[in-house]
Write an enzyme that holds these catalytic residues in place. Structure first.
Site, PDB file in Angstrom:
ATOM      1  N   LYS A 131      -3.695  -6.989  -9.897  1.00 31.84           N
ATOM      2  CA  LYS A 131      -4.888  -7.393  -9.152  1.00 31.84           C
ATOM      3  C   LYS A 131      -5.970  -6.319  -9.278  1.00 31.84           C
ATOM      4  O   LYS A 131      -5.661  -5.123  -9.237  1.00 31.84           O
ATOM      5  CB  LYS A 131      -4.509  -7.566  -7.669  1.00 31.84           C
ATOM      6  CG  LYS A 131      -5.629  -8.045  -6.779  1.00 31.84           C
ATOM      7  CD  LYS A 131      -5.226  -8.010  -5.300  1.00 31.84           C
ATOM      8  CE  LYS A 131      -5.762  -6.787  -4.608  1.00 31.84           C
ATOM      9  NZ  LYS A 131      -6.922  -6.931  -3.755  1.00 31.84           N
ATOM     10  N   LYS A 154       0.835  -1.211   0.000  1.00 33.74           N
ATOM     11  CA  LYS A 154       0.000   0.000   0.000  1.00 33.74           C
ATOM     12  C   LYS A 154       0.863   1.252   0.000  1.00 33.74           C
ATOM     13  O   LYS A 154       0.555   2.223  -0.690  1.00 33.74           O
ATOM     14  CB  LYS A 154      -0.959  -0.007   1.190  1.00 33.74           C
ATOM     15  CG  LYS A 154      -2.091  -1.001   0.989  1.00 33.74           C
ATOM     16  CD  LYS A 154      -3.073  -0.991   2.134  1.00 33.74           C
ATOM     17  CE  LYS A 154      -4.239  -1.934   1.817  1.00 33.74           C
ATOM     18  NZ  LYS A 154      -5.101  -2.166   2.953  1.00 33.74           N
ATOM     19  N   LYS A 173      -9.714  -1.684  -5.390  1.00 29.17           N
ATOM     20  CA  LYS A 173     -10.380  -0.385  -5.249  1.00 29.17           C
ATOM     21  C   LYS A 173      -9.382   0.763  -5.273  1.00 29.17           C
ATOM     22  O   LYS A 173      -9.731   1.883  -5.635  1.00 29.17           O
ATOM     23  CB  LYS A 173     -11.108  -0.318  -3.899  1.00 29.17           C
ATOM     24  CG  LYS A 173     -12.305  -1.220  -3.793  1.00 29.17           C
ATOM     25  CD  LYS A 173     -13.118  -0.799  -2.579  1.00 29.17           C
ATOM     26  CE  LYS A 173     -13.797  -1.971  -1.924  1.00 29.17           C
ATOM     27  NZ  LYS A 173     -13.041  -2.537  -0.778  1.00 29.17           N
TER      28      LYS A 173
END
Ligand code: ADP
Ligand code: TRP
Length: 351
Positions: A197, A118, A200
Site C-alpha cells: 500500500k 504499525k 506515508k
C-alpha cells in the site's frame, strides 16, 4: 403538503499530518472530500493529535500540518463550502475519546489491524497508538457525522466507531450518537512504488502529490520491474506503473497502455515516461502554482484553519452538552469560564 426541509448529509474525514500527502491519500480520500463539498455539509480536519503517535518533533509536526492544509487548498478545497481545521483546535475530542474508552471493551481494541500493522512496521507501541481508534471514533461522533469518506485501511476503524457509539447509547440509555458509515472511493487501496500500500510511513512507497518534477521523475524511473522486453506480453494487473497510470490517465489512454502490455509492444521505460507526463498534467501547472502561493501566504492558510475550527468547535460543544447530560459529567462553571475567557482574548464572541 410541502416536504419538510432536508437536513444535509454531514461528511467528515481526517488526514494525519505525518508526512507529505501522496497519490494514495488523493485517490483514496481527498479527491472524494473535494467532490463532496458540493453535496453536503463537510468537516475535514488535519489529524495532528493522531500524527503525534509517529511525529514527535515540534517543528516537523507544525510543518506537516501546514503542508496538509496547503495541499488541500491547492487541490481545490473551497473554505466557503467545506470546513478545514486542525484536530487540536477542538480539544474536546480528547475528552470524548476518554468517555468512549470507558464503555469500550479491551477485546474490541485488541482486534484493530492498524495497531498490529504499525507495530510490525517499527512504530513504537505506545498507549496512544493503541488508543488511536477511540480518538478517531470521537473525531467522527463529536460532529454528528453521517458519512466518513476514507480509504480501505480505515474501514475497520469506522466499524469500531459504530460499535463505540452503540455501547455509549446503550450504557447511558440515550440515543446521543447516530451510527456513521464509511464511504470508499473508486481507488480505496492505491498501490505503492514498492508493491504494497502507498503509505506515508514508507517514503520509498510514495509519490508525493506536490513533489518537484525532478523528484517525481526519479521515483517513477526507479520503479522495479521484471526484465521482460518491449515486445513480450506482460500482466498489467500486477504492474505498478499501469495501476498508477490508470488513476491519472483518461480511460482510453489507460486502455491503450493495458493493450500494449497485454499484447506486447509497450515497454516499461515508455510506460514510465507516460506516467510521469500524466502526473505533471494532473498535479503540475495551475495546481502546483497555487500550492506555491500557499507557501507565500501562511497567514491566509492559518486564518482559514482558525475560521473553520471556530465553527467545528461550536458543533462539538453542542454534542458535548448531550454527552455531559447523559453521563453526569458536568459542563461546570469552571469549564464555561475557560471557554469564555479564551473567546474574549481572541477578540470575538463566536469562539
Ligand atoms: P497514510 O496511510 O499514508 O499515513 P493517512 O493515514 O493520513 O495516510 O490517510 C489519510 C486518508 O488517505 C485515509 O482516508 C486513508 O484511508 C487514505 N489512504 C492512505 N493511503 C492510501 C492508499 N494507499 N490508498 C487509498 N487510500 C489511502
Ligand atoms: N486514522 C485516519 C488515518 O490514518 C485519520 C483520521 C483520524 C480519521 N480521525 C479520523 C479519518 C476520523 C476519518 C475520520 O487515515
Amino acid at each position: 403538503m410541502p416536504e419538510p426541509p432536508k437536513t444535509p448529509m454531514r461528511y467528515l474525514s481526517g488526514v494525519q499530518s505525518s508526512g507529505r500527502l501522496h497519490l494514495g491519500n488523493y485517490f483514496g480520500a481527498i479527491q472524494n472530500h473535494i467532490r463532496l463539498q458540493d453535496e453536503g455539509d463537510c468537516f475535514y480536519f488535519i489529524a495532528n493529535y493522531h500524527a503525534l503517535t509517529t511525529v514527535q518533533a515540534a517543528k516537523e509536526l507544525e510543518k506537516f500540518t501546514f503542508m496538509v492544509a496547503a495541499d488541500y487548498l491547492a487541490l481545490g478545497l473551497d473554505p466557503n463550502k467545506a470546513l478545514l481545521f486542525r484536530q487540536s483546535d477542538v480539544p474536546e475530542v480528547n475528552e470524548l475519546a476518554w468517555i468512549l474508552s470507558t464503555v469500550t471493551g479491551m477485546g474490541l481494541m485488541e482486534r484493530a489491524h492498524s495497531y498490529k500493522d504499525k507495530v510490525a512496521k517499527g512504530i513504537a507501541p505506545s498507549l496512544g497508538l493503541f488508543y488511536y481508534p477511540a480518538l478517531m471514533a470521537a473525531d467522527i461522533l463529536i460532529y454528528q457525522s453521517d458519512k466518513v469518506p476514507v480509504g480501505q485501511d480505515q474501514i475497520q476503524h469506522i466499524e469500531m466507531c459504530r460499535d463505540m457509539a452503540g455501547y455509549f447509547n446503550n450504557t447511558f440509555k440515550k440515543e446521543v450518537f447516530k451510527l456513521p458509515e464509511g464511504v470508499l472511493s473508486e481507488a480505496p487501496k492505491v498501490i505503492g512504488l514498492t508493491g504494497g500500500k502507498m503509505s506515508k510511513s514508507d517514503e520509498d512507497s510514495v509519490i508525493p502529490i506536490f513533489g518537484e518534477p525532478a523528484e517525481i521523475k526519479k521515483k517513477v524511473m526507479s520503479i522495479v520491474t521484471d526484465s521482460k522486453g518491449v515486445h513480450e506480453p506482460k500482466d498489467p494487473d500486477q504492474n505498478v506503473i499501469y495501476l498508477l497510470y490508470k488513476l491519472v490517465a483518461k480511460p482510453e489512454e489507460a486502455a491503450q497502455m493495458e493493450k500494449g502490455f497485454r499484447q506486447g509492444g509497450m515497454g516499461y521505460g515508455d510506460a514510465k515516461k507516460l506516467l510521469i507526463g500524466k502526473l505533471e498534467e494532473v498535479f503540475g501547472g495551475e495546481r502546483r502554482e497555487k500550492r506555491k502561493k500557499m507557501e507565500e501566504k501562511p497567514g491566509m492558510v492559518e486564518d482559514t484553519l482558525v475560521a473553520s475550527a471556530r465553527k467545528a468547535r461550536r458543533t462539538a460543544a453542542s454534542t458535548m452538552e448531550a454527552v455531559y447530560a447523559a453521563t453526569g459529567i458536568p459542563c461546570s462553571r469552571v469549564k464555561k469560564e475557560i471557554l469564555e475567557l479564551k473567546t474574549q482574548n481572541s477578540g470575538g464572541s463566536s469562539g
